[in-house]
Design a protein around this motif. Structure first.
Motif, mmCIF file in Angstrom:
data_model
loop_
_atom_site.group_PDB
_atom_site.id
_atom_site.type_symbol
_atom_site.label_atom_id
_atom_site.label_comp_id
_atom_site.label_asym_id
_atom_site.label_seq_id
_atom_site.Cartn_x
_atom_site.Cartn_y
_atom_site.Cartn_z
ATOM 1 N N UNK A 59 -6.101 20.973 57.277
ATOM 2 C CA UNK A 59 -7.258 21.260 56.412
ATOM 3 C C UNK A 59 -7.570 20.105 55.451
ATOM 4 N N UNK A 60 -7.393 18.886 55.968
ATOM 5 C CA UNK A 60 -7.787 17.718 55.173
ATOM 6 C C UNK A 60 -6.768 17.219 54.173
ATOM 7 N N UNK A 61 -5.606 17.872 54.073
ATOM 8 C CA UNK A 61 -4.586 17.364 53.154
ATOM 9 C C UNK A 61 -3.242 17.221 53.872
ATOM 10 N N UNK A 62 -2.351 16.320 53.454
ATOM 11 C CA UNK A 62 -2.576 15.328 52.404
ATOM 12 C C UNK A 62 -3.520 14.224 52.873
ATOM 13 N N UNK B 81 -16.407 22.252 51.526
ATOM 14 C CA UNK B 81 -16.114 22.474 50.120
ATOM 15 C C UNK B 81 -14.589 22.420 50.006
ATOM 16 N N UNK B 82 -14.074 21.926 48.874
ATOM 17 C CA UNK B 82 -12.620 21.852 48.748
ATOM 18 C C UNK B 82 -12.088 23.005 47.901
ATOM 19 N N UNK B 87 -7.898 21.551 49.877
ATOM 20 C CA UNK B 87 -8.060 21.885 51.295
ATOM 21 C C UNK B 87 -9.539 22.004 51.605
ATOM 22 N N UNK B 88 -9.939 21.430 52.718
ATOM 23 C CA UNK B 88 -11.334 21.500 53.119
ATOM 24 C C UNK B 88 -11.577 22.850 53.781
ATOM 25 N N UNK B 89 -12.616 23.521 53.363
ATOM 26 C CA UNK B 89 -12.940 24.786 54.003
ATOM 27 C C UNK B 89 -14.367 24.741 54.492
ATOM 28 N N UNK B 90 -14.540 25.118 55.747
ATOM 29 C CA UNK B 90 -15.878 25.164 56.318
ATOM 30 C C UNK B 90 -16.398 26.575 56.125
ATOM 31 N N UNK B 91 -17.611 26.693 55.646
ATOM 32 C CA UNK B 91 -18.191 28.017 55.457
ATOM 33 C C UNK B 91 -18.605 28.621 56.781
ATOM 34 N N UNK B 92 -18.956 29.912 56.763
ATOM 35 C CA UNK B 92 -19.306 30.612 57.997
ATOM 36 C C UNK B 92 -20.550 30.055 58.693
ATOM 37 N N UNK B 93 -21.536 29.538 57.915
ATOM 38 C CA UNK B 93 -22.742 28.990 58.559
ATOM 39 C C UNK B 93 -22.373 27.706 59.295
#
Lengths: 186, 109
Positions: A59-62, B81-82, B87-93
């Motif tokens: 998820x982009x880390x680290x 969005x972090x 952590x990068x999170x992708x939204x549902x759209x």
């Protein structure tokens, strides 16, 4: 995104750091908190992430590269952190970060949700260190009044999900590619 | 808006044609009309002429459908969005568009 669900029943009696364990390969591993204002701790932690295999990122880390690693570590260190040490090196790190825009305004640690992450250096994985780190982090957090902890894990990462479940986390919904899990400590 | 700025810049560099779709999304603070106004401001500032369309209905599905029906070469979306941890999170759209679009998708980070 503050609609997380937590189990009704708290999970307790976790061990607390410091602790010295012997891993599966008989290496002596010391588990102890990292201090926000100790430059040596920050350096040792940055060194671990410089050695971290980029293929094991989630998820982009680290992030990669020492500069980005240090930028990422800095705010983490004002949260709750413990590390696993082998000799003079950090080989594992577990952290809790408060879900708030203004950490300085926190009156008690029970007021917010804490996001958990854990990383173990490749050559120290599958040696029981992650489980010990995780349990000690939750014990340490519990001592400091933390009540609600959550995390996200990639849905296909079954070994990680199994580890979190063993410790007492429960599945609590999915946010697109991610599985959300949570635990109540008090 | 970061995605829009990046896309406008790239469009100007490449001499491409841009169409901006403003989606209907109840989960965000700004209304569709407010978003559309901001888009027009950004375009004007950059000196780029672009068609701005308001799409109603399911946001991900509408975007994918329009892109395919009108044979666009590429869809560009933001998303990533972090969390407090970074952590990068992708939204549902974003997830819907990435998985369901027959048109090539660029994710701006």
């Amino acid at each position: 995104m503050n609609n997380r669900v937590y189990p009704d029943e708290p999970v307790g009696s976790f061990p607390t750091p410091p602790a010295t364990i012997s891993d599966k390969f008989d290496r002596p591993i010391e588990i102890r908190p990292l201090e926000a204002d100790a430059p040596d701790d920050a350096d040792a932690l940055a060194e671990m992430y410089v050695l971290f295999d980029p293929a094991d990122r989630a998820q982009g880390i680290p992030p990669t590269g020492e500069k980005r690693i240090r930028q990422w570590i800095e705010p983490l260190l004002s949260g709750i952190n413990i590390a696993a040490w082998h000799e003079d090196s950090v080989v594992g790190h577990a952290t809790l970060v408060p879900d708030t825009d203004d950490p300085a305004a926190l009156e008690t640690n029970a007021d917010v949700d804490w996001e958990l992450a854990i990383f173990v250096l490749q050559e120290y994985q599958e040696a029981g260190i992650g489980t010990q780190l995780l349990m000690n982090l939750l014990g340490y957090a519990s001592e400091q009044g933390v009540e609600r902890v959550w995390l996200t894990v990639e849905r296909w990462n079954a070994p990680a999900i199994a580890l979190y479940e063993r410790v007492g986390f429960e599945l609590c919904g999915a946010e697109s590619f991610e599985q959300v899990m949570s635990i109540r400590l008090a | 808006m970061k995605t829009l700025h990046a896309t406008i810049k790239r469009t100007l560099e490449a001499g491409d044609t841009l169409t901006v779709a403003v989606l209907e999304n109840d989960g965000v603070k700004r209304s569709q009309a407010e978003m559309s106004e901001e888009v027009h401001d950004c375009l004007e500032e950059a000196g780029l002429e672009a068609d701005v369309r308001l799409l109603s209905g399911d946001p991900g599905s509408e975007l994918v459908t329009v892109a395919e029906r009108e044979a666009f070469d590429q869809v560009v979306i933001g998303g990533g969005e972090a969390s407090p941890m970074g952590k990068i999170r992708l939204g549902p759209i974003t997830e819907f568009v990435l998985l369901n679009s027959p048109t090539t998708v660029t994710l701006v980070r």
